[in-house]
Motif scaffolding. Structure first.
Motif, short mmCIF file in Angstrom:
data_model
loop_
_atom_site.label_atom_id
_atom_site.label_comp_id
_atom_site.label_asym_id
_atom_site.label_seq_id
_atom_site.Cartn_x
_atom_site.Cartn_y
_atom_site.Cartn_z
N ALA A 97 8.74 -39.14 20.15
CA ALA A 97 8.93 -38.12 20.77
C ALA A 97 10.12 -37.72 20.25
CB ALA A 97 9.04 -38.14 22.10
N GLY A 98 11.58 -38.63 19.87
CA GLY A 98 12.58 -38.88 19.91
C GLY A 98 13.03 -40.02 18.87
N GLN A 99 14.62 -40.01 18.57
CA GLN A 99 15.07 -40.78 17.60
C GLN A 99 15.35 -42.03 18.94
OE1 GLN A 99 19.16 -39.90 15.70
NE2 GLN A 99 18.96 -41.70 16.19
N ASN A 101 18.60 -49.91 12.73
CA ASN A 101 17.37 -49.34 12.75
C ASN A 101 17.71 -48.32 13.35
OD1 ASN A 101 16.40 -50.89 10.04
ND2 ASN A 101 16.46 -52.22 11.40
N SER A 102 17.84 -46.67 13.15
CA SER A 102 17.79 -45.49 13.11
C SER A 102 16.42 -44.49 13.72
CB SER A 102 18.43 -44.28 13.13
OG SER A 102 19.42 -44.99 13.80
N ILE A 103 15.53 -44.56 13.85
CA ILE A 103 13.72 -44.69 13.79
C ILE A 103 13.74 -42.85 14.62
CG2 ILE A 103 11.56 -44.48 13.55
CD1 ILE A 103 12.29 -47.55 14.15
N ARG A 104 13.09 -41.50 13.74
CA ARG A 104 13.26 -40.63 13.78
C ARG A 104 11.67 -39.48 13.41
NH1 ARG A 104 17.41 -38.64 10.24
NH2 ARG A 104 18.75 -40.55 11.53
N PRO A 105 11.16 -38.86 14.35
CA PRO A 105 9.14 -39.05 13.62
C PRO A 105 9.66 -37.93 12.46
CG PRO A 105 10.64 -37.78 15.81
CD PRO A 105 11.32 -38.75 16.00
N ILE A 106 8.74 -37.67 11.96
CA ILE A 106 8.28 -36.70 10.70
C ILE A 106 7.71 -35.37 11.33
CG2 ILE A 106 7.52 -36.69 8.35
CD1 ILE A 106 8.28 -39.43 8.48
N ALA A 137 8.15 -33.58 14.62
CA ALA A 137 9.49 -33.02 14.48
C ALA A 137 9.81 -32.09 13.77
CB ALA A 137 10.03 -33.77 15.81
N ARG A 138 9.87 -33.59 12.46
CA ARG A 138 11.17 -31.97 11.68
C ARG A 138 10.48 -31.16 10.68
NH1 ARG A 138 15.00 -36.34 7.77
NH2 ARG A 138 16.42 -34.90 9.26
N GLN A 139 9.60 -31.52 10.69
CA GLN A 139 8.29 -30.58 9.47
C GLN A 139 7.96 -29.37 10.59
OE1 GLN A 139 4.89 -33.18 8.45
NE2 GLN A 139 6.09 -33.38 7.18
N HIS A 140 7.78 -28.85 12.16
CA HIS A 140 7.60 -28.36 13.46
C HIS A 140 9.08 -27.65 13.20
CE1 HIS A 140 6.35 -26.04 16.34
NE2 HIS A 140 7.44 -26.79 16.94
N GLU A 141 10.07 -27.88 12.98
CA GLU A 141 11.84 -27.68 13.29
C GLU A 141 11.59 -26.33 12.02
OE1 GLU A 141 14.93 -30.49 13.83
OE2 GLU A 141 13.75 -31.44 15.77
N ARG A 142 11.34 -26.98 10.94
CA ARG A 142 11.53 -26.15 9.81
C ARG A 142 10.92 -25.50 9.03
NH1 ARG A 142 14.83 -25.51 5.09
NH2 ARG A 142 13.67 -25.49 3.82
N ARG A 143 9.36 -25.18 10.24
CA ARG A 143 8.31 -23.88 10.07
C ARG A 143 9.18 -22.65 11.09
NH1 ARG A 143 3.93 -26.66 12.04
NH2 ARG A 143 4.34 -28.49 10.71
N GLU A 144 9.69 -23.24 12.02
CA GLU A 144 9.82 -22.22 12.91
C GLU A 144 10.92 -21.07 12.67
OE1 GLU A 144 10.99 -24.34 15.96
OE2 GLU A 144 9.24 -24.53 17.33
N ARG A 145 11.77 -22.62 11.59
CA ARG A 145 13.52 -21.84 10.33
C ARG A 145 12.84 -21.17 10.39
NH1 ARG A 145 16.64 -26.00 8.78
NH2 ARG A 145 15.56 -27.82 9.76
#
Length: 63
Positions: A21-23, A35-40, A42-50
């Motif tokens: 769910a997070g980094q 290694n830093s792993i982030r969910p893909i 969540a980023r797409q969802h934030e982009r759609r909102e913007r």
């Protein structure tokens, strides 16, 4: 299951799709790299909102 690997090829962990769910920062047991792993998703969802609604810069295409 999705395998998450370090750049050196060592398996860091396995996870189900959407399980992160997070980094996550995880240190490789083989080479010591953090290694830093982030969910893909969540980023797409934030982009759609913007992008929905008024454009922040005020640009309106000609019709």
């Amino acid at each position: 299951m999705q395998e998450n690997r370090c750049g050196c090829g060592a398996l860091l962990f396995r996870s189900a799709a959407g399980a992160i769910a997070g980094q996550v920062d995880i240190k490789c047991r083989r080479c010591g790299t953090v290694n830093s792993i982030r969910p893909i998703e969540a980023r797409q969802h934030e982009r759609r909102e913007r992008l929905s609604g008024e454009d922040a810069c005020g640009f309106r295409p000609k019709r």
